[in-house]
Design a protein around this motif. Structure first.
Motif, PDB file in Angstrom:
ATOM      1  N   ASP A  53       0.833  -1.200   0.000  1.00  0.00           N
ATOM      2  CA  ASP A  53       0.000   0.000   0.000  1.00  0.00           C
ATOM      3  C   ASP A  53       0.871   1.255   0.000  1.00  0.00           C
ATOM      4  O   ASP A  53       2.079   1.200   0.264  1.00  0.00           O
ATOM      5  CB  ASP A  53      -0.904   0.016   1.245  1.00  0.00           C
ATOM      6  CG  ASP A  53      -2.142  -0.858   1.058  1.00  0.00           C
ATOM      7  OD1 ASP A  53      -2.196  -1.618   0.064  1.00  0.00           O
ATOM      8  OD2 ASP A  53      -3.045  -0.793   1.911  1.00  0.00           O
ATOM      9  N   ASP A  54       0.207   2.390  -0.262  1.00  0.00           N
ATOM     10  CA  ASP A  54       0.838   3.715  -0.208  1.00  0.00           C
ATOM     11  C   ASP A  54       1.982   3.839  -1.213  1.00  0.00           C
ATOM     12  O   ASP A  54       2.971   4.526  -0.958  1.00  0.00           O
ATOM     13  CB  ASP A  54       1.304   4.056   1.224  1.00  0.00           C
ATOM     14  CG  ASP A  54       0.172   3.995   2.239  1.00  0.00           C
ATOM     15  OD1 ASP A  54      -0.938   3.551   1.884  1.00  0.00           O
ATOM     16  OD2 ASP A  54       0.399   4.377   3.397  1.00  0.00           O
ATOM     17  N   HIS A 101      -5.629   3.002  -4.474  1.00  0.00           N
ATOM     18  CA  HIS A 101      -5.725   3.095  -3.003  1.00  0.00           C
ATOM     19  C   HIS A 101      -6.308   4.467  -2.624  1.00  0.00           C
ATOM     20  O   HIS A 101      -6.030   4.970  -1.539  1.00  0.00           O
ATOM     21  CB  HIS A 101      -4.325   2.892  -2.420  1.00  0.00           C
ATOM     22  CG  HIS A 101      -4.237   2.673  -0.949  1.00  0.00           C
ATOM     23  ND1 HIS A 101      -5.119   1.896  -0.233  1.00  0.00           N
ATOM     24  CD2 HIS A 101      -3.333   3.112  -0.018  1.00  0.00           C
ATOM     25  CE1 HIS A 101      -4.767   1.883   1.054  1.00  0.00           C
ATOM     26  NE2 HIS A 101      -3.697   2.627   1.205  1.00  0.00           N
ATOM     27  N   HIS A 153       3.818  -2.148   3.078  1.00  0.00           N
ATOM     28  CA  HIS A 153       3.820  -0.785   2.528  1.00  0.00           C
ATOM     29  C   HIS A 153       5.123  -0.546   1.766  1.00  0.00           C
ATOM     30  O   HIS A 153       6.136  -1.193   2.033  1.00  0.00           O
ATOM     31  CB  HIS A 153       3.656   0.244   3.656  1.00  0.00           C
ATOM     32  CG  HIS A 153       2.295   0.222   4.280  1.00  0.00           C
ATOM     33  ND1 HIS A 153       1.923  -0.752   5.179  1.00  0.00           N
ATOM     34  CD2 HIS A 153       1.205   1.005   4.100  1.00  0.00           C
ATOM     35  CE1 HIS A 153       0.660  -0.542   5.550  1.00  0.00           C
ATOM     36  NE2 HIS A 153       0.197   0.520   4.908  1.00  0.00           N
ATOM     37  N   HIS A 194      -5.681   9.045   0.075  1.00  0.00           N
ATOM     38  CA  HIS A 194      -5.678   8.182   1.272  1.00  0.00           C
ATOM     39  C   HIS A 194      -6.721   8.630   2.291  1.00  0.00           C
ATOM     40  O   HIS A 194      -6.422   8.843   3.477  1.00  0.00           O
ATOM     41  CB  HIS A 194      -4.278   8.135   1.911  1.00  0.00           C
ATOM     42  CG  HIS A 194      -4.025   6.852   2.659  1.00  0.00           C
ATOM     43  ND1 HIS A 194      -4.496   6.635   3.927  1.00  0.00           N
ATOM     44  CD2 HIS A 194      -3.370   5.716   2.314  1.00  0.00           C
ATOM     45  CE1 HIS A 194      -4.131   5.427   4.321  1.00  0.00           C
ATOM     46  NE2 HIS A 194      -3.447   4.851   3.350  1.00  0.00           N
TER      47      HIS A 194
HETATM   48 ZN   LIG Z   1      -2.650   3.002   3.015  1.00  0.00          ZN
END
Ligand SMILES: [Zn+2]
Length: 318
Positions: A28-29, A94, A227, A98
């Motif tokens: 993620d991110d 995503h 991440h 955020h």
């Molecule tokens: Zn995230």
């Protein structure tokens, strides 16, 4: 000949582990979760993370927050996403910024998610591909039935499926303290944090396997949340060894998602960002063994809280 065999043996031979259980490795991110937005730091993180994934034959997917591409060096930041695709990795959405589905009106949330695919969809279209997976920030899937239904209808209409999380190692708790140590050139502290992270990972992954035994009565194909951090870029070889030691074999997300566990109707409607073991527990009325869940070292949790607070104040212009 012998040297070549030794060299080949350095990368993990996943295929030799016939009894291995599948795990999809997801980040993620993307392009980065970091204490710094500095381009050179993120270029190094991306290069080393992708090299590690390729070397260890891990077919990963990165979930993008396109807000992190903005700024005067946008082309170079977009190139970080191109590097993911060039390395043979998949990309998903995503959201743009955020945001929280629990705390955002659903129409605004949908607008943010739609804005969050512009660059990714264009990059993938050049290869005849398209994004197919959405990961909710904070795993918040809708505080009301109306919000959840409205958003999931939008996802379906735009060719997306929800990417669940059924295994994680709290890597984000360690990521900012690790950046802090690296940015200060404190190698001893960085090594200490990385060691603590790997020790914790080695303890928590078997917990998810045992929790699945309790709740599902079997081990599903797992979906592991990580991440896009310098910590993971510097740890990917050791993470691969931990997965292998636990009998897990990396597979693409779409393959893991064929597991029928992900077809169990998810009954959770509410404000929390629950992982799938909790959702399965609610659906099947089987308790999760929370008491046995390992926790990251308290000094790491405290360091993360302090750095996260500083980051929030900086972002707010305080
Ligand atoms: Zn995230």
């Amino acid at each position: 000949m012998r040297l070549a065999l030794i060299a080949a043996g350095l990368a993990l031979a996943w295929a030799s582990n016939a009894a291995a259980e599948p795990v999809a490795v997801t980040f993620d991110d993307v392009p980065y979760l970091s204490l710094t937005a500095a381009l050179d730091y993120q270029q190094t993180t991306t290069r080393e993370l992708l090299a590690g994934l390729k070397h260890n034959h891990i077919p990963a997917i990165g979930f993008v927050n396109e807000i992190k591409l903005e700024g005067p060096d946008k082309p170079q930041r977009v190139a970080l996403l191109t590097a993911w695709l060039n390395a043979g990795m998949d990309l998903g959405n995503h959201s743009y910024s955020h945001i929280s589905l629990t705390h955002t009106p659903v129409a605004d949330y949908i607008a943010d998610v739609a804005k969050g695919e512009r660059v990714t969809r264009a990059l993938m279209a050049m290869r005849g591909e398209a994004p197919h997976w959405f990961r909710h920030p904070y795993l918040e899937t809708g505080a009301t039935a109306e919000a959840r239904t409205a958003f999931e209808s939008w996802l379906g209409e735009h060719g997306y499926r929800v990417a669940p999380v059924s295994m994680e190692n709290s890597d984000w708790v360690f990521a900012l303290p690790y950046d802090d140590a690296v940015l200060h050139g404190d190698k001893a502290d960085a090594d200490h944090i990385r060691r603590s992270y790997l020790d914790f990972t080695a303890k928590v992954i078997p917990w998810y396997q045992e929790a699945a035994d309790d709740v599902l009565g079997r081990r599903p194909a797992f979906v592991l949340l990580l991440h896009a951090s310098r910590l993971n870029a510097d740890s990917i070889g050791e993470l691969a060894k931990i997965l292998k030691a636990d009998g897990l074999k990396p597979v693409p997300l779409h393959q893991a998602m064929k597991d029928p566990a992900y077809a169990i109707p998810d009954p959770y409607i509410g404000p929390d960002g629950d992982e799938w073991v909790t959702r399965w527990s609610l659906a099947l009325h089987k308790p999760v063994p929370w008491k046995a869940l390992p926790e990251p070292a308290p000094e790491i949790v405290a360091a993360d809280a302090r750095l996260d607070d500083d980051l929030t104040k900086t972002a707010a212009g305080q």
